[in-house]
Structures are given as C-alpha cells and as structure tokens.
Design a protein around this motif. Structure first.
Motif, short mmCIF file in Angstrom:
data_model
loop_
_atom_site.label_atom_id
_atom_site.label_comp_id
_atom_site.label_asym_id
_atom_site.label_seq_id
_atom_site.Cartn_x
_atom_site.Cartn_y
_atom_site.Cartn_z
N CYS A 20 0.86 -1.18 0.00
CA CYS A 20 0.00 0.00 0.00
C CYS A 20 0.90 1.23 0.00
CB CYS A 20 -0.87 -0.04 1.26
SG CYS A 20 -2.23 1.14 1.30
N THR A 21 0.30 2.42 -0.04
CA THR A 21 1.05 3.66 0.16
C THR A 21 0.28 4.52 1.16
OG1 THR A 21 -0.02 4.63 -1.78
CG2 THR A 21 2.19 3.73 -2.09
N LYS A 22 1.02 5.40 1.83
CA LYS A 22 0.40 6.18 2.91
C LYS A 22 -0.48 7.30 2.34
CE LYS A 22 3.85 4.82 6.16
NZ LYS A 22 4.80 5.11 7.22
N ILE A 23 -1.53 7.57 3.08
CA ILE A 23 -2.50 8.55 2.57
C ILE A 23 -2.86 9.63 3.59
CG2 ILE A 23 -4.45 7.01 3.13
CD1 ILE A 23 -5.88 8.06 0.64
N CYS A 27 -1.67 6.63 8.90
CA CYS A 27 -0.75 5.67 8.28
C CYS A 27 0.67 5.77 8.83
CB CYS A 27 -0.68 5.91 6.78
SG CYS A 27 -2.23 5.73 5.90
N CYS A 30 2.14 2.58 10.15
CA CYS A 30 1.39 1.45 9.59
C CYS A 30 2.04 0.10 9.95
CB CYS A 30 1.33 1.60 8.08
SG CYS A 30 0.63 0.18 7.24
N PHE A 51 6.71 -3.61 0.98
CA PHE A 51 5.34 -3.09 1.02
C PHE A 51 4.91 -2.55 -0.35
CE2 PHE A 51 2.19 -0.18 3.38
CZ PHE A 51 1.37 -1.25 3.72
N SER A 78 -3.07 -4.38 3.23
CA SER A 78 -3.17 -3.49 2.08
C SER A 78 -4.44 -2.66 2.21
CB SER A 78 -3.21 -4.33 0.80
OG SER A 78 -3.27 -3.49 -0.33
N ASP A 79 -4.85 -2.03 1.12
CA ASP A 79 -6.13 -1.30 1.07
C ASP A 79 -6.76 -1.66 -0.27
OD1 ASP A 79 -8.20 0.53 0.79
OD2 ASP A 79 -7.12 2.12 1.85
N LYS A 110 -9.14 3.29 3.70
CA LYS A 110 -9.00 4.73 3.92
C LYS A 110 -9.38 5.47 2.64
CE LYS A 110 -5.66 5.26 7.69
NZ LYS A 110 -5.32 3.90 8.08
N ARG A 111 -9.70 4.72 1.58
CA ARG A 111 -10.09 5.34 0.30
C ARG A 111 -11.61 5.25 0.18
NH1 ARG A 111 -4.59 3.57 1.01
NH2 ARG A 111 -3.31 4.77 -0.44
#
Ligand code: SF4
Length: 273
Positions: A20-23, A27, A30, A51, A78-79, A110-111
């Motif tokens: 995933c990536t931070k948003i 996060c 994480c 990651f 993940s997301d 988170k999306r």
C-alpha cells in the motif's frame, strides 16, 4: 489467508492484495508496512517485495477452500480500494465474497470515496449482502471524519468505522447509517497517546445512537501493559452476524473452478505483479 488473527475484532485475514502507500496521518506507523519491510529482499518470502503494492491472484480463491465459517478481515496488509488496484480486480475479490457467503467479511479502507463510487456501480451486486461489512478508518477530524460521510453515502447493508489510531477528540460525530464502531489507540514504537476522554466521548455517542461499540486497545509502546479495559470493563459489541448455509463440497469445487478460470480471462487493464 491466515486462519487465525491476533486482531481482537476478527478471526482470520485474507490478503489478495499486498502492499500500500500512505495517505493520511493514521498511516504514520502502519503495522503492515513495518511487517512487510522486514522481509524485503528475503527470497521466496511473501513480502520479498516489501510493502510495494501488488495483486496476488493466487490468493483469490482462499475463502472458498475454508469450510468452517469465519469472520475475515479483507486485506489486513493493504487497502483494497487503493488507486493502483484496478476495478476488475476489486470486482473479483467481491465476487469471491459473494460466492463464499458462509463467511463474514470486514472490508476496511482509507479510500472511502472510491468505495462509495464502486459500491454504487461495479460492486452493486455485493453492496447489500449482509455478510459483507464495509468500513472506513477514521483517525482525526481533517482526514478521517470526511470519510464517514463518504461511507454513509455508499449503498451498503452494513457499514462500520475503525477509529484507530484515534489521534484527537473527534467532537460530535454523525453516526446515522453506521452499524458498528471500533475504537483503539496506536501501539508500537513512537505511538501517539490517546486520551481517555476522547474514547468516552465516542462510547457515549454510540450508546445514544444505539451503535455497537468495540474498544480494541489503549495501545502504547507495550500494548499488553495497558490492555483494553475501559471503565473497568471490556466492550466487545459487534453487529449481528448472518450465517448462510455452507454449500456441499461439489458446489464449492464448482466455485473454485470459476475462480481458476479467471486466470485465463484477459483483462483490459494491466496486471501489477
Ligand atoms: S492505508 Fe492502511 S495499509 Fe495503507 S499505508 Fe495506510 S495504514 Fe497502511
């Protein structure tokens, strides 16, 4: 899939996507990133690529192989609604959840705006299935609270909030249309402190709105030291789980064949590996 999970509000985890990536500020520490990066470069390890986000089509069928009913946290590492996970792949994950309906699924993102858009369109077949719970993470007023409105506007049978790590007092929160609230503090090195008054505020609002309240943990560097008692008691409330019948083995094998056939189905979008 892991058939056991140390996460207090679930039984098992299923990760058809990794990385995933931070948003947003939630996060910062994480746990999934910390865990995955530990294995970057280890040949053959599931997290050999750390990651970095990648699809794991070989994991899609796993809930169908799991005969006993479980409560499954989808994509704990993940997301699912990350912008790099193509729509067709999210749809396949949802198709598996639709088929393997003897489990209960907890999908947390988170999306939340993408969740709302897809539940109204390509995932509409899954939106009102009451064995799939759709949730969003909320950590603060700036980034987290607006996600609640996105979730409320998503067509969904069951909606939940994971308010963790709770980073500030959220004040008055609109809980209409929300079926479950989890609250927890951050744990591990560098964890940010959660005040008791912030938690009590949310507990009171849940009680008033008749929303099940689950207090996960206080957190801290050594989370076991602080436990999960609030006012000398645990709060483990959850929405009612439906129990759909478990299909016969022959029917489950037919479902597995469907998922296997996807490996040969061309897609219009590139596959991230
Ligand atoms: S969205 Fe979730 S999985 Fe992705 S970086 Fe943030 S905390 Fe980690």
């Amino acid at each position: 899939m892991s058939d056991k999970s140390s996460i207090e509000w679930t039984d098992a985890t299923w990760n058809p996507v990794r990385g995933c990536t931070k948003i947003s500020p939630g996060c910062k520490h994480c746990y999934a990133e910390t865990f995955a990066e530990r294995f970057r470069g280890v040949p053959g390890h599931p997290y050999e690529q750390g990651f970095d986000l990648r699809l794991i089509p070989g994991k899609l069928a796993e809930p169908l192989k799991w005969g006993a009913p479980k409560t499954i946290f989808v994509n704990s590492m993940s997301d699912l609604f990350h912008e790099d996970v193509p729509d067709w792949y999210v749809e396949r994950v949802a198709r598996v959840m639709e088929m393997a309906n003897w489990h209960t699924y907890q999908v947390l993102t988170k999306r939340a705006s993408r969740l709302r858009e897809l539940l109204a369109t390509k995932l509409s077949f899954a939106s009102m299935l009451d064995h799939i719970w759709w949730g969003t993470s909320v950590e603060d007023k700036k980034y987290g609270v607006p996600r609640i409105e996105e979730l409320r506007n998503a067509p969904a049978a069951v909606r939940f909030l994971s308010i963790e790590p709770l980073l500030e007092d959220l004040g008055e929160v609109d809980l209409s249309g929300i079926d479950w609230v989890i609250v927890g503090g951050e744990s591990g090195a560098g964890s940010r402190k959660m005040e008791e008054s912030w938690v009590l505020n949310l507990r009171e609002q849940c009680m008033k709105a008749d929303v099940p309240f689950f207090f996960k943990q206080w957190g801290g560097v050594q989370k076991s030291k602080f436990g999960r008692l609030l006012d000398n008691q645990t709060y483990d409330e959850m929405p009612r789980r439906v129990q759909n019948p478990i299909p016969l083995k022959a029917d489950r094998l037919a479902m597995l064949d469907i998922v296997d056939s996807w490996q040969n189905t061309p897609t219009t979008e590139p596959v991230i590996v």
